[in-house]
Design a protein around this motif. Structure first.
Motif, mmCIF file in Angstrom:
data_model
loop_
_atom_site.group_PDB
_atom_site.id
_atom_site.type_symbol
_atom_site.label_atom_id
_atom_site.label_comp_id
_atom_site.label_asym_id
_atom_site.label_seq_id
_atom_site.Cartn_x
_atom_site.Cartn_y
_atom_site.Cartn_z
ATOM 1 N N THR A 39 0.830 -1.196 0.000
ATOM 2 C CA THR A 39 0.000 0.000 0.000
ATOM 3 C C THR A 39 0.870 1.254 0.000
ATOM 4 O O THR A 39 0.633 2.196 -0.754
ATOM 5 N N GLY A 87 -6.191 -0.444 -4.696
ATOM 6 C CA GLY A 87 -7.458 -0.695 -4.022
ATOM 7 C C GLY A 87 -7.273 -0.974 -2.536
ATOM 8 O O GLY A 87 -8.129 -0.651 -1.713
ATOM 9 N N VAL A 90 -7.763 2.128 -0.226
ATOM 10 C CA VAL A 90 -9.107 2.491 0.212
ATOM 11 C C VAL A 90 -9.510 1.613 1.399
ATOM 12 O O VAL A 90 -10.009 2.100 2.411
ATOM 13 N N SER A 91 -9.233 0.298 1.272
ATOM 14 C CA SER A 91 -9.589 -0.616 2.361
ATOM 15 C C SER A 91 -8.899 -0.222 3.655
ATOM 16 O O SER A 91 -9.528 -0.169 4.715
ATOM 17 N N LEU A 151 -17.493 7.089 0.298
ATOM 18 C CA LEU A 151 -16.639 6.403 1.268
ATOM 19 C C LEU A 151 -16.728 7.032 2.657
ATOM 20 O O LEU A 151 -16.819 6.329 3.662
ATOM 21 N N ALA A 225 -15.763 -3.702 1.524
ATOM 22 C CA ALA A 225 -15.816 -4.262 0.179
ATOM 23 C C ALA A 225 -17.257 -4.587 -0.199
ATOM 24 O O ALA A 225 -17.682 -4.348 -1.332
ATOM 25 N N SER A 228 -19.047 -1.351 -1.040
ATOM 26 C CA SER A 228 -18.704 -0.766 -2.328
ATOM 27 C C SER A 228 -19.138 -1.686 -3.466
ATOM 28 O O SER A 228 -19.425 -1.231 -4.564
ATOM 29 N N GLY A 233 -19.289 3.033 -2.574
ATOM 30 C CA GLY A 233 -17.849 3.155 -2.351
ATOM 31 C C GLY A 233 -17.314 4.488 -2.795
ATOM 32 O O GLY A 233 -18.034 5.479 -2.828
ATOM 33 N N VAL A 234 -16.032 4.491 -3.143
ATOM 34 C CA VAL A 234 -15.412 5.728 -3.609
ATOM 35 C C VAL A 234 -15.930 6.033 -5.012
ATOM 36 O O VAL A 234 -16.481 5.178 -5.694
ATOM 37 N N THR A 238 -11.397 6.074 -9.002
ATOM 38 C CA THR A 238 -10.534 5.585 -7.929
ATOM 39 C C THR A 238 -10.774 4.096 -7.699
ATOM 40 O O THR A 238 -11.916 3.672 -7.530
ATOM 41 N N ASP A 240 -11.133 0.485 -6.063
ATOM 42 C CA ASP A 240 -11.590 0.025 -4.762
ATOM 43 C C ASP A 240 -12.022 -1.424 -4.959
ATOM 44 O O ASP A 240 -12.687 -1.757 -5.947
ATOM 45 N N SER A 243 -15.843 -2.464 -5.575
ATOM 46 C CA SER A 243 -16.472 -2.021 -6.818
ATOM 47 C C SER A 243 -15.771 -2.622 -8.028
ATOM 48 O O SER A 243 -16.389 -2.783 -9.083
#
Lengths: 288, 343
Positions: A39, A87, A90-91, A151, A225, A228, A233-234, A238, A240, A243
């Motif tokens: 990440t 992704g 985001v998590s 989000l 998850a 989304s 979600g976002v 972006t 994620d 999604s």
């Protein structure tokens, strides 16, 4: 073995020893660390960092996995591998946002309820019971949508529900130790409520809270998850994980790779936190 | 003892009312303070200002929130949950139509969970630290770590590739002209009316969604059953039974399993909440026209009356399931019965 002097056998060392003997826990720790590293280094280790934006490469749409795109490309020709690694961001943001607020809030409320008793206890445990009666996903969907599906609101919605679990856990521990002698002694010595709550009671809860928080991280990833996946979600483009699965699902079963990578990523991250949490539980020797 | 049980139930029912009250007030307030005018949403952008104002009065939206709430509750206790702006029908009628489908899905899921998880938990506990245990533990870990929507998508993929003729959408083949009463549960209705073809078809339709929904429960319940069995195996009463020469099978299945079923049952009750939540996803993936699909549409369309009803009924569902479980657990373990409930 025999060279180890008694000095080395501190509690911390014993804990570490127990942890390192637990293969599953070590694997979990490695997975979690690898997720964190990936990440953090996402822009440098992914082949197409610009593919997290609104890049469109129609000639490469739905390309199958090859040497260039390890997990193929999606409907806009973007690299699935790159987007999956991003992704995770985001998590993890969701994990930090949700647990960063709900764990301290839950702990303080739980301690207060157990320590002060009376109406404080009645109101907090009552509220906890109400919150626990609502299916969290239903509630998160309702709140998220009544506000606006994004989000931040998903985070708010999950946080609003999540503190209850920690409150309940800490409340039980607090009740069980509230009448211990050392707490009585602290009170007689004139310690303030703040001192008793944070210096006498809280240290007893740290092990349980950290185990629960680690396991929660997995749940929050899973939960985020799912939200989304359902479209909460976002904002696109972006990436994620949830999604991405939802998007790729439309092209199943032919374009399976578009679902495989984000799906596996969710499994990978939640598996890591679960194994780590179980390992910590054994290490601290706490019960469910 | 019977009195105790009755007292417990009464006390729980009282707390149900309290929970419903707080819950409804919370959602009601939330739903009214948000931007967006429900009346405008019903009429669409082309309606005039007067038409919107007229409908607002008709819907009671010009009243203070508290008045609106009291009116809502007053109607709700008579079974009137308002009008849905999506289906244009009374919400209570929508719920009555869609709830049985979800109920059926959840019931089949619970049966699958119990049929797989309990034997697996017993098996892994009996063969602790062997390869059987490791396989079982890995399996349950997978169940807990993979979200339902991935299972749902994955199962559809498997079905599409390996069982092309297996139905993966909907509840039943529409050409079969399935009976629509009296319970609304297709599996039971078809049996009652002797329609074996419908029963077979409906069973095929329900298998994959129920499996997808069951996986997380299987993971949880296997784990809990395993640790409860291990815990009880070490106890003195198990040792006593063994020293009397009672066969291990009898010890396990007659005595230990009963004792060890308290924890999994309690967890099952809590699992229920996530099961209803996951039903939202599974129903969407499998095109299962149930309560959760209805709820999802309601939420997406900001259909406030329907949304309110969906959240309240989900909560009620959960509370009721836990009440039943408390009673069952009380029947299994007299100590809990005397203490009066587990919560």
């Amino acid at each position: 073995m025999s060279q180890s002097t008694p000095k080395e056998l501190t509690a911390a060392y014993m804990s570490w020893y127990r942890f390192s003997r637990n293969h599953a826990a070590v694997i979990g720790a490695v997975i979690v660390i690898s997720v964190l590293v990936m990440t953090a280094l996402a822009p440098w280790i992914t082949p197409f960092p610009d593919h997290i934006g609104s890049v469109v490469d129609f000639r490469n749409r739905h390309a199958a996995p090859d040497a260039q795109n390890w997990f193929g490309t999606d409907k806009a020709g973007r690299d699935v591998f790159t987007r999956t690694i991003f992704g995770f961001r985001v998590s993890l943001m969701l994990v930090v946002g949700v647990l960063g607020i709900s764990v301290p809030v839950g702990a303080v409320l739980g301690m207060s309820a157990g320590y002060f008793g009376g109406w404080t206890e009645r109101i907090i445990t009552g509220l906890t019971n109400v919150m626990l009666a609502i299916p969290p996903l239903v509630m998160a969907l309702a709140i998220g949508n009544v506000l606006e599906p994004n989000l931040t609101n998903a985070m708010i919605a999950i946080t609003l529900l999540w503190w209850t679990w920690h409150a309940r856990l800490v409340y039980r521990i607090t009740v069980s130790i509230a009448s211990e002698d050392y707490i009585e002694a602290a009170r007689l010595a004139g310690a303030s409520h703040m001192h008793i709550l944070f210096r006498e009671i809280l240290p007893n809860c740290v092990a349980v809270i950290s185990v629960k928080t680690t396991l929660d991280a997995a749940f929050v990833i899973l939960f985020g998850a799912t939200l989304s996946f359902l479209g909460f979600g976002v904002k696109p483009p972006t990436p994620d994980l949830g999604s991405m699965v939802a998007d790729g699902r439309q092209f199943l079963p032919e374009k399976w790779w578009e679902v495989l990578a984000p799906g596996f990523a969710i499994f990978y991250a939640t598996l890591g936190f679960n194994l780590l949490g179980d390992g910590l539980r054994d290490m601290f020797d706490v019960e469910d | 003892m019977a009195l105790r049980l009755l007292e417990t139930i009464l006390r729980r029912l009282l707390s149900v009312l309290l929970v419903l009250f707080v819950l409804s007030l919370m959602i009601f307030t939330l739903a009214r303070i948000v931007p967006g005018d429900p009346a405008r949403m019903v009429l669409g952008p082309s309606a005039t200002q007067e038409q919107v104002a007229e409908l607002r009065t008709e819907m009671g939206l010009d009243q203070p929130i508290l008045t609106q709430y009291v009116t809502y509750v007053g109607k709700a206790v008579h079974g009137d949950l308002g009008q849905s702006i999506v289906t244009n029908r009374p919400v209570s009628r929508d719920i009555a139509e869609f709830l049985p489908a979800t109920l059926e899905l959840v019931l089949v899921t619970i049966i699958i969970v119990l049929l797989i998880a309990v034997p697996l938990g017993v098996l892994t506990a009996r063969h602790r630290n062997t390869w059987i245990d490791n396989v079982g533990r890995f399996f349950s870990l997978v169940g807990v770590t993979i979200p339902s929507f991935l299972f749902a998508v994955g199962l559809q993929l498997v079905a599409a590739n390996f069982f092309p003729s297996w139905p993966i959408l909907g509840r039943v083949d529409y050409q079969l002209n399935a009976p629509d009463g009296p319970t609304g549960l297709l599996l039971i209705d078809s049996l009652m009316s002797g329609r074996m073809d419908v029963f077979a078809d409906a069973s095929q339709h329900i298998l994959f969604p129920a499996l997808a929904l069951a996986m997380s429960g299987i993971g949880q319940i296997t784990r809990i059953t395993r640790s409860a069995m291990i815990e009880n195996q070490r106890r003195d009463h198990a040792l006593t039974l063994r020293s009397f020469g009672v066969p291990e099978k009898v010890v396990t299945f007659k005595y230990l399993l009963k004792l060890s079923s308290v924890a999994p049952l309690t967890i099952m009750g809590l699992e229920f909440a996530s099961m209803i939540g996951n039903a939202f996803v599974v129903e969407m993936v499998f095109g299962w026209g149930g309560f959760a699909s209805y709820g999802l549409t309601a939420i997406l369309q900001k259909d406030l009356n329907a949304l309110m009803a969906v959240v309240l009924i989900s909560g009620l569902f959960f509370i009721f399931a836990n009440l039943v479980i408390d009673i069952v657990v009380g029947l299994i373990d007299p100590r809990l019965r005397l203490r009066g409930g587990t919560a």
